[in-house]
Design an enzyme around this catalytic site. Structure first.
Site, PDB file in Angstrom:
ATOM      1  N   CYS A 173      -9.192 -83.186  21.052  1.00 17.76           N
ATOM      2  CA  CYS A 173     -10.014 -82.181  21.723  1.00 17.76           C
ATOM      3  C   CYS A 173     -10.286 -81.070  20.719  1.00 17.76           C
ATOM      4  CB  CYS A 173      -9.275 -81.637  22.942  1.00 17.76           C
ATOM      5  SG  CYS A 173      -9.998 -80.124  23.612  1.00 17.76           S
ATOM      6  N   ASP A 182      48.999 -99.238  41.918  1.00 16.27           N
ATOM      7  CA  ASP A 182      48.239 -98.043  42.257  1.00 16.27           C
ATOM      8  C   ASP A 182      48.994 -97.145  43.228  1.00 16.27           C
ATOM      9  OD1 ASP A 182      46.261 -98.945  40.624  1.00 16.27           O
ATOM     10  OD2 ASP A 182      44.889 -99.549  42.220  1.00 16.27           O
ATOM     11  N   ALA A 183      49.675 -97.758  44.186  1.00 18.00           N
ATOM     12  CA  ALA A 183      50.396 -96.974  45.197  1.00 18.00           C
ATOM     13  C   ALA A 183      51.511 -96.143  44.556  1.00 18.00           C
ATOM     14  CB  ALA A 183      50.979 -97.902  46.263  1.00 18.00           C
ATOM     15  N   TYR A 200      51.575 -95.129  41.404  1.00 25.90           N
ATOM     16  CA  TYR A 200      50.913 -94.085  40.618  1.00 25.90           C
ATOM     17  C   TYR A 200      50.490 -92.932  41.533  1.00 25.90           C
ATOM     18  CZ  TYR A 200      47.380 -91.733  37.750  1.00 25.90           C
ATOM     19  OH  TYR A 200      46.653 -90.798  37.072  1.00 25.90           O
ATOM     20  N   ASP A 201      49.887 -93.269  42.678  1.00 23.64           N
ATOM     21  CA  ASP A 201      49.438 -92.240  43.627  1.00 23.64           C
ATOM     22  C   ASP A 201      50.607 -91.395  44.119  1.00 23.64           C
ATOM     23  OD1 ASP A 201      46.867 -93.155  43.364  1.00 23.64           O
ATOM     24  OD2 ASP A 201      46.912 -94.373  45.180  1.00 23.64           O
ATOM     25  N   ASP A 253      24.612 -97.132  24.428  1.00 25.45           N
ATOM     26  CA  ASP A 253      23.418 -96.439  24.892  1.00 25.45           C
ATOM     27  C   ASP A 253      23.873 -95.397  25.912  1.00 25.45           C
ATOM     28  OD1 ASP A 253      20.777 -95.826  25.013  1.00 25.45           O
ATOM     29  OD2 ASP A 253      20.192 -97.500  26.277  1.00 25.45           O
ATOM     30  N   LYS A 260      26.668-100.315  19.342  1.00 26.57           N
ATOM     31  CA  LYS A 260      25.980 -99.027  19.461  1.00 26.57           C
ATOM     32  C   LYS A 260      25.722 -98.767  20.945  1.00 26.57           C
ATOM     33  CE  LYS A 260      22.091 -96.283  17.859  1.00 26.57           C
ATOM     34  NZ  LYS A 260      21.771 -95.775  19.214  1.00 26.57           N
ATOM     35  N   CYS A 291      -7.881 -75.011  25.034  1.00 23.60           N
ATOM     36  CA  CYS A 291      -7.708 -76.106  26.000  1.00 23.60           C
ATOM     37  C   CYS A 291      -6.420 -75.878  26.776  1.00 23.60           C
ATOM     38  CB  CYS A 291      -7.650 -77.437  25.269  1.00 23.60           C
ATOM     39  SG  CYS A 291      -7.322 -78.846  26.357  1.00 23.60           S
ATOM     40  N   LYS A 325      29.336 -99.193   9.189  1.00 24.27           N
ATOM     41  CA  LYS A 325      29.791 -98.015   8.445  1.00 24.27           C
ATOM     42  C   LYS A 325      30.613 -98.473   7.248  1.00 24.27           C
ATOM     43  CE  LYS A 325      30.202 -95.257  12.683  1.00 24.27           C
ATOM     44  NZ  LYS A 325      31.144 -94.594  13.614  1.00 24.27           N
ATOM     45  N   ARG A 334      25.815 -83.363  21.753  1.00 28.03           N
ATOM     46  CA  ARG A 334      25.304 -83.385  20.383  1.00 28.03           C
ATOM     47  C   ARG A 334      24.244 -82.313  20.167  1.00 28.03           C
ATOM     48  NH1 ARG A 334      20.888 -85.349  17.820  1.00 28.03           N
ATOM     49  NH2 ARG A 334      21.135 -85.849  15.622  1.00 28.03           N
ATOM     50  N   TYR A 362      34.187 -92.922  18.331  1.00 25.25           N
ATOM     51  CA  TYR A 362      33.737 -93.704  17.180  1.00 25.25           C
ATOM     52  C   TYR A 362      33.844 -92.962  15.855  1.00 25.25           C
ATOM     53  CZ  TYR A 362      29.451 -91.027  18.142  1.00 25.25           C
ATOM     54  OH  TYR A 362      28.540 -90.023  18.378  1.00 25.25           O
ATOM     55  N   LYS A 384      19.359-102.196  15.265  1.00 23.91           N
ATOM     56  CA  LYS A 384      18.913-102.275  16.649  1.00 23.91           C
ATOM     57  C   LYS A 384      18.589-103.716  17.048  1.00 23.91           C
ATOM     58  CE  LYS A 384      18.691 -97.859  17.868  1.00 23.91           C
ATOM     59  NZ  LYS A 384      17.472 -97.349  18.444  1.00 23.91           N
ATOM     60  N   CYS A 423     -10.416 -79.921  29.539  1.00 26.36           N
ATOM     61  CA  CYS A 423     -11.261 -78.719  29.436  1.00 26.36           C
ATOM     62  C   CYS A 423     -12.737 -79.042  29.229  1.00 26.36           C
ATOM     63  CB  CYS A 423     -10.770 -77.818  28.314  1.00 26.36           C
ATOM     64  SG  CYS A 423     -11.074 -78.482  26.664  1.00 26.36           S
ATOM     65  N   CYS A 450     -13.262 -83.774  26.575  1.00 28.00           N
ATOM     66  CA  CYS A 450     -11.837 -83.657  26.890  1.00 28.00           C
ATOM     67  C   CYS A 450     -11.637 -83.761  28.400  1.00 28.00           C
ATOM     68  CB  CYS A 450     -11.305 -82.314  26.385  1.00 28.00           C
ATOM     69  SG  CYS A 450      -9.622 -81.947  26.932  1.00 28.00           S
ATOM     70  N   GLU A 508      30.657-101.890  14.831  1.00 27.74           N
ATOM     71  CA  GLU A 508      30.938-101.539  16.217  1.00 27.74           C
ATOM     72  C   GLU A 508      29.666-101.593  17.054  1.00 27.74           C
ATOM     73  OE1 GLU A 508      31.038 -96.730  16.006  1.00 27.74           O
ATOM     74  OE2 GLU A 508      32.362 -97.783  14.618  1.00 27.74           O
ATOM     75  N   SER A 533      22.376 -88.009  13.363  1.00 29.03           N
ATOM     76  CA  SER A 533      21.892 -89.264  13.922  1.00 29.03           C
ATOM     77  C   SER A 533      22.019 -90.350  12.854  1.00 29.03           C
ATOM     78  CB  SER A 533      20.441 -89.117  14.374  1.00 29.03           C
ATOM     79  OG  SER A 533      19.652 -88.635  13.311  1.00 29.03           O
ATOM     80  N   LEU A 534      21.630 -91.579  13.181  1.00 24.22           N
ATOM     81  CA  LEU A 534      21.762 -92.689  12.244  1.00 24.22           C
ATOM     82  C   LEU A 534      20.399 -93.232  11.845  1.00 24.22           C
ATOM     83  CD1 LEU A 534      24.670 -94.720  13.907  1.00 24.22           C
ATOM     84  CD2 LEU A 534      24.829 -93.190  11.955  1.00 24.22           C
TER      85      LEU A 534
END
Length: 679
Positions: A435, A39-40, A42-43, A126, A124, A441, A299, A145, A234, A323, A420, A417, A122, A88-89
């Site tokens: 209602c 890291d040093a 790279y920095d 979230d 999915k 309302c 897929k 999207r 993906y 799912k 109202c 209701c 693959e 969407s799927l």
């Protein structure tokens, strides 16, 4: 050559070398998970590049590793319309759903059952779906999207994510490459971020998905830069200037070689049983993954077969989201309240003793309707099982333990209701009580106006829920049409509404008057008419007046419109007060460009075609497009309602079924002649 020129050239060469080295190390670290330097070190390279660019600002480029943060806050997110929609799927929750998906694939590809389809599998994620557009290897645009056809441009925010390359690796990439992926908040980083926010008394996020979405939709990229986000790619959208591999898995490998991150858990499985094995394997290691998932995606791996399979209005036919089972816990119902929705529907909502479900604290859950309450024998005081699946509203599944006598209270539908105080009505054969006040309302007025002004409807910027609540409560508006009669004085008099904000809202209202028929139909809030159905209605009828007299039978000729939706549409346009509101909207100046020829007036309107076998003159997708341009509906399977089956070479089971049902069969020569008729 002067010494000054030599120096400037050497500075440029050093800057280019540093950028190349830093990009290579970013690729090794973030994409390959194989850091080559400490890291040093790279920095040290990064600081040298920063110093040289500070001293030579004219040499700074947008793809420099130093340019991930620093953009000024935005006033709003501009929109972009996708050439290829981000769909969407289709979802599956049971094994039978997955097997049925595979059967449909075999049928549409005319494959024998014993032939195994190769699938790319693959996790999915979230998170938040994102499109990345690269031109000549440089990131030029990133967008959400949105509704699948139109998204919001969030380029500056995506640039802050270190794993996203600002310039692609190598030199064999396409001139234009649109990559689809998912931004996510790693689980470990999410826990640390929330803990730090809580310690500082700041807002915490309910779950990693909300954290990712909230971070990307920050108007200030500097805030996004403080969030440890990541991304997996993906799929692809538009590609120009290079032919990509013929297998989806090879496309992902190609993306990875260009420096784009791809999940290590993507694999290829032979046949649907292999997919189910993958599902079980990922499910077993789900808790150990560094990111949240809510299932897996299958897929069809062959991209030529993907093209043959095509799409339905909302999803590709060649992909399926399998799912995971919903997460369930036990808790106690402390009370039940009834909410009034935009259509007047009363929904019983259980107020729960707060409980953690899948990393989210749940204190409310839907009981759906009184039929469900009675069927499940749910009472206040009961210990119940609460289920939460992904972003679906938590629901009460069943009673785990009934409360003791005396503490168990019956849930009763209110006679009036709760908003109202109008009478409650329940139509025969409908489980939902409503209602009876309609637009009178306040709950329905507010929701109807909010829906009309929402981004996917008339998109009236600045007309949010708080403003609408004030306008209705102050009796300034009763329906969407009243928005256009508001004055600067009325708006400026609202709480927290300065004159400038009021003028901005008036400008937004004026801008919203120019719209499309599909957006207008969606904005009206007709029950069961979502964006896809509204687009199909607009395409079929071309203008509004024909819808006023449409019958349930004629409406059902349209894709995605069944008996229930048709009944709601006819009911809506038969109500006099709805016509009055529409007339007021049109008089206020709301308008759209008229479609020259509606689908209803096209020569093949009302006819359903099915394509089978191979056509010599064109692909099946081209044939489908030409048929739809003539007004026909193109279905994937043969039924008694099929008008014509177009049979190409090596036609399979669909041809046999057409003959069995006495459906007209048309060979390619006759089909080509049919396509020549004018629209």
């Amino acid at each position: 050559m002067s010494e000054k020129v030599k120096d400037s050239q050497s500075v440029l060469k050093r800057i280019e070398l540093l950028r190349k080295k830093i990009n290579e190390h970013n690729y090794q670290y973030h994409v390959l998970d194989n850091p080559q330097i400490a890291d040093a070190e790279y920095d040290k390279l990064f600081r040298e590049l920063q110093l040289l660019e500070t001293e030579n600002p004219k040499l700074i480029t947008t793809d420099s590793p130093t340019q991930r943060v620093g953009a000024e806050p935005l006033k709003e997110f501009p929109e972009v319309e996708y050439e290829i929609p981000m769909l969407s799927l289709e979802n599956a929750f049971a094994k039978d759903d997955v097997l049925a998906f595979d059967e449909r694939i075999h049928e549409r590809l005319n494959l024998a059952p014993e032939i195994e389809v190769e699938y790319s599998c693959e996790p999915k994620l979230d998170g938040l779906a994102i499109s990345l557009r690269y031109e000549k290897g440089i990131l030029t645009r990133a967008s959400t999207r949105g509704d699948g056809t139109t998204g919001e441009v969030v380029t500056e925010n995506i640039r802050t994510i270190k794993i996203v390359p600002l310039r692609l690796q190598g030199d064999d990439y396409p001139n234009v490459l649109e990559v689809r992926g998912e931004v996510y908040f790693p689980k470990a980083s999410f826990e640390k971020f929330n803990a730090a926010s809580f310690a500082k008394g700041e807002k915490t996020f309910a779950n990693p998905r909300n954290a990712a979405a909230g971070s990307i939709r920050q108007l200030d990229p500097r805030i996004t830069a403080t969030r440890p986000l990541s991304l997996f790619c993906y799929g692809i959208g538009v590609v120009e200037g290079k032919k990509l591999p013929e297998r989806h898995s090879d496309v992902l490998a190609q993306l990875k070689s260009w420096g784009l991150p791809v999940s290590k858990d993507v694999t290829v499985m032979p046949g649907i049983e292999g997919c189910l094995e993958y599902y079980a394997m990922i499910g077993a290691k789900r808790s150990a993954l560094a990111y949240e998932i809510d299932g897996v995606v299958y897929k069809v791996n062959n991209t030529a077969e993907q093209i043959r399979l095509g799409f339905v209005s909302r999803a590709p036919r060649w992909a399926l989201a399998h799912k995971f089972p919903a997460q369930e816990v036990k808790t106690v119902i402390e009370n039940v309240e009834f909410q009034v929705g935009r259509t007047g529907a009363l929904t019983p909502v259980a107020r729960l003793k707060p409980v953690l479900v899948g990393g989210v604290t749940v204190s409310n859950a839907t009981l759906h309707n009184m039929d469900e309450v009675n069927r499940k024998d749910i009472h206040i005081g009961d210990t119940v099982i609460v289920r939460r699946a992904g972003d679906v509203i938590p629901e009460v599944v069943s009673v785990a333990k009934a409360a003791v006598k005396g503490q168990r209270k019956t849930i009763k539908l209110p006679k009036a209701c709760p908003i109202c105080h109008s009478a409650i009505e329940q139509i025969e054969d409908e489980a939902i009580a409503r209602c009876s006040a309609g637009l009178f309302c306040p709950a329905q007025r507010k929701e109807a106006i909010r829906h009309y002004a929402s981004r996917r409807a008339l998109d009236i910027e600045g007309c949010g829920e708080k403003i609408i609540v004030q306008l209705v409560d102050e009796n300034l508006i009763d329906n969407p049409a009243d928005l256009y009669a508001l004055t600067l004085e009325q708006l400026a008099g609202l709480e927290r509404m300065a004159e400038k904000s009021a003028q901005n809202l008036l400008d937004a209202l004026e801008k919203s008057k120019k719209t499309t028929l599909s957006r207008f139909l969606y904005a009206l809030g007709i029950r069961e008419v979502g964006e896809a159905t509204a687009k199909n209605l607009a395409k079929y009828y071309g203008d509004l007046p024909p819808l006023f007299t449409a019958t349930e039978e004629s409406l059902q000729e349209i894709e995605d419109v069944g008996p229930v939706v048709a009944r709601h549409i006819v009911s809506f346009f038969s109500e006099e007060h709805n016509h009055k509101v529409i007339d007021k909207l049109l008089q206020a100046g709301v308008h759209w460009e008229k479609v020259k020829t509606s689908a209803k007036a096209l020569p093949l309107a009302g006819q359903t075609f099915v394509l089978t076998g191979s056509l010599a003159a064109m692909s099946r997708e081209e044939a489908k497009e030409k048929l739809e341009n003539l007004g026909a509906k193109v279905a994937g399977s043969v039924s008694a309602k099929t008008s014509v089956v177009v049979a190409g070479a090596e036609a399979g089971s669909k041809l046999a079924k057409a003959k069995k049902l006495n459906v007209q069969v048309m060979e390619e020569e006759a089909f080509l002649a049919l396509l020549k008729q004018p629209t």
